[in-house]
Design a protein around this motif. Structure first.
Motif, short mmCIF file in Angstrom:
data_model
loop_
_atom_site.label_atom_id
_atom_site.label_comp_id
_atom_site.label_asym_id
_atom_site.label_seq_id
_atom_site.Cartn_x
_atom_site.Cartn_y
_atom_site.Cartn_z
N VAL A 194 0.87 -1.18 0.00
CA VAL A 194 0.00 0.00 0.00
C VAL A 194 0.90 1.23 0.00
O VAL A 194 1.87 1.31 0.77
N THR A 243 -1.67 2.14 -5.22
CA THR A 243 -2.70 1.52 -4.39
C THR A 243 -2.83 2.28 -3.08
O THR A 243 -1.82 2.57 -2.41
N CYS A 291 -12.06 -1.24 -5.89
CA CYS A 291 -11.94 -1.04 -4.44
C CYS A 291 -12.48 -2.29 -3.74
O CYS A 291 -13.64 -2.67 -3.93
N ARG A 332 -9.50 -1.30 0.21
CA ARG A 332 -8.21 -1.29 -0.48
C ARG A 332 -8.48 -1.02 -1.96
O ARG A 332 -9.11 -1.82 -2.66
N CYS A 333 -7.99 0.12 -2.44
CA CYS A 333 -8.31 0.59 -3.79
C CYS A 333 -7.05 0.61 -4.65
O CYS A 333 -6.01 1.13 -4.24
N THR A 334 -7.14 0.02 -5.85
CA THR A 334 -5.97 -0.12 -6.72
C THR A 334 -6.07 0.77 -7.95
O THR A 334 -7.17 1.09 -8.43
N ASP A 335 -4.88 1.18 -8.43
CA ASP A 335 -4.73 1.94 -9.67
C ASP A 335 -5.49 3.27 -9.62
O ASP A 335 -6.53 3.45 -10.27
#
Length: 516
Positions: free
Chosen positions: A408, A457, A478, A501-504
């Motif tokens: 993260v 992220t 997410c 947890r959120c990506t890109d």
């Protein structure tokens, strides 16, 4: 108390003739040892209270710690002094709660020492000094604020020093004390601008009398003012380059009328303020204090303390009629009154002195229960100071859950209140960004924006079980993480942390802050 505050408007600076020279009673060896032992023991006691009581950082402390990671000449809502002090202590001693608070505990020691010396010299009486110190230790208003690293601790110490210096300059023929006054006000201004009320009302008192105006024609008061201005110049220069943001923030505190519907709508806040002042002084102590100080003192040097203190109280009382006033804001006003009161305690009738001692003892008992609610079986979820408890473990659990799927790089929160706690207790030092709509402007708005996190992220942490729509659109995906309750020993929940947890990250336009 209302009557005392309203009489402050009639106060004028009396003839500042110098009183007969009286040296402060010399500290006997036994007294010196007792004072040193007490002041050395107090930080250790406070460290034990913090550890045994399970007190994590207050959101203000965590906010100042965040500032200490981005050292600057000033910040959006306060001066830089606390950030500088925290940066120093954590650089020398490492990361942790007591490292953040240590210098605050020592500043509280300085406040008590100044209170002791001021009362001792004013009354030329050893007992007055010890009574003043005892009042400073047992008054519910001061002890809890001395437990944490906040601007109030610096304000109390600097206010006491400034008031003592003003008294010595006017009534002990010490013109250099004007320079001390300037240094004390300047240092206090680096923490909290409300110290400006002291020189403002002091100057008003001088202007209202011919002898006072003659003093203002001399050089020392203005040299003191120049010293104060030089010390706070970093704050002024920083604000000049940032749209005077701190002054807009303080303007909202001072006026508070634009968002208010008037005194009728604020009647409940006013009543809460007045009742709260009795409680924070301890009701029994307040009764004895008001009885002793209800009349204007006969001596001019005592009227200085009485008048300035009541003028400050009157200011906050008037403000409370039109907007919300926090219970701790008038706290400096009571410092001069405690010094005056301390010298009158020995002459009280036995029944009144017993009532005072009972009030001080009850204050200690109530503080013990507030700090350790388990003594009476009270749940942490319903106890005072619950906002200072159970942050570290839940944040660490959220971090562990988030990192199970990979690294993260940054954190997001709905407001600056939550930002500091999440950033402080997250196992790695990550940047944190408040991203909610309708939020208040904070120091985060002056640091690099979230746009620099493109493609990375992040984790959004909130006490509300809802992911903002704008946040969902800002990331490819997410993933909701299991909620983490902050549970007291009896199973009651203080709060629950929800996280995603959120990506890109894909930069989007975020709403600007709506208030200062």
């Amino acid at each position: 108390m209302e009557r005392m505050a309203m009489r402050a408007g009639a106060w004028r600076m009396a003839e500042p003739a110098v009183s007969p020279a009286r040296s402060m009673p010399a500290l006997e060896r036994r007294e010196l040892l007792a004072l040193a032992a007490l002041l050395l023991a107090l930080p250790l006691v406070r460290a034990w209270i913090a550890e045994a009581g399970g007190f994590d950082l207050h959101f203000d402390e965590a906010q100042y710690w965040e500032w200490s990671r981005h050292l600057d000449w000033s910040y959006a809502t306060k001066g830089p002094l606390l950030a500088w002090l925290i940066a120093l202590s954590t650089a020398l001693l490492g990361h942790g709660e007591w490292q953040v608070r240590l210098l605050g505990w020592l500043i509280n020691d300085a406040f008590l020492l100044l209170l002791f010396l001021f009362a001792r010299q004013l009354w030329n009486d050893r007992r007055a000094g010890w009574w003043a110190l005892a009042l400073g230790l047992t008054t519910p208003l001061y002890f809890p604020l001395g437990q944490v690293m906040t601007t109030d601790g610096v304000l109390f110490a600097c206010w006491t020093w400034a008031l003592w210096a003003a008294w010595r300059a006017l009534y002990r023929a010490q013109p250099r004390a004007w320079y001390e006054l300037g240094v004390a006000v300047g240092l206090g201004g680096l923490a909290k601008f409300s110290i400006g009320l002291l020189p403002a009302f002091l100057g008003l008192g001088l202007l209202l009398s011919a002898p006072g105006r003659r003093i203002l024609y001399s050089r020392p008061p203005w040299m003191g003012a120049l010293l104060a201005l030089l010390l706070i110049s970093p704050v002024l220069l920083w604000n000049a380059g940032h749209d005077w943001v701190m002054f807009q923030h303080e303007r909202g505190h001072v006026l508070g009328v634009a968002e208010s519907g008037g005194w009728r709508e604020n009647l409940s806040d006013l009543l809460e303020f007045v009742a709260g002042q009795w409680l924070v002084l301890s009701p029994l102590v307040a009764v004895v204090l008001v009885r002793s100080l209800r009349r204007m003192p006969r001596l001019a040097e005592q009227r200085l303390l009485w008048g300035v203190s009541l003028a400050v109280l009157a200011f906050f009382l008037c403000k409370a009629t039109v907007s919300k006033v926090q219970l701790n804001w008038p706290a400096p006003a009571y410092i001069g009154l405690l010094v005056l009161f301390a010298g009158q305690i020995a002459a009280l009738e036995r029944a009144w002195r017993r009532l005072l001692i009972a009030g001080m003892a009850s204050s200690v008992l109530l503080l013990a229960v507030a700090l350790f609610p388990g003594l009476i079986g009270l749940s942490l979820a319903r106890a005072p100071f619950k906002d200072l408890r159970l942050w570290q473990e839940p944040v660490e659990i959220v971090a562990q859950q988030a990192q199970q799927a990979g690294a993260v790089q940054f954190l997001m929160v709905p407001s600056y209140h939550l930002a500091g706690a999440v950033a402080f207790y997250w196992p790695q030092r990550l940047p944190v960004y408040p991203v909610a709509a309708n939020r208040r402007l904070s120091q985060h708005d002056f640091w690099p924006p979230i746009t620099g996190e493109a493609g990375r992220t992040g984790v959004y942490v909130s006490t509300d079980n809802k992911l903002p729509d704008r946040l969902q659109h800002a990331f490819t995906a997410c993933q909701v993480l299991p909620p983490v309750p902050a549970s007291a020993g009896d199973g009651r929940v203080l709060r629950t942390l929800y996280a995603w947890r959120c990506t890109d990250y894909r930069p989007v336009a975020w709403p600007a802050p709506t208030t200062h």
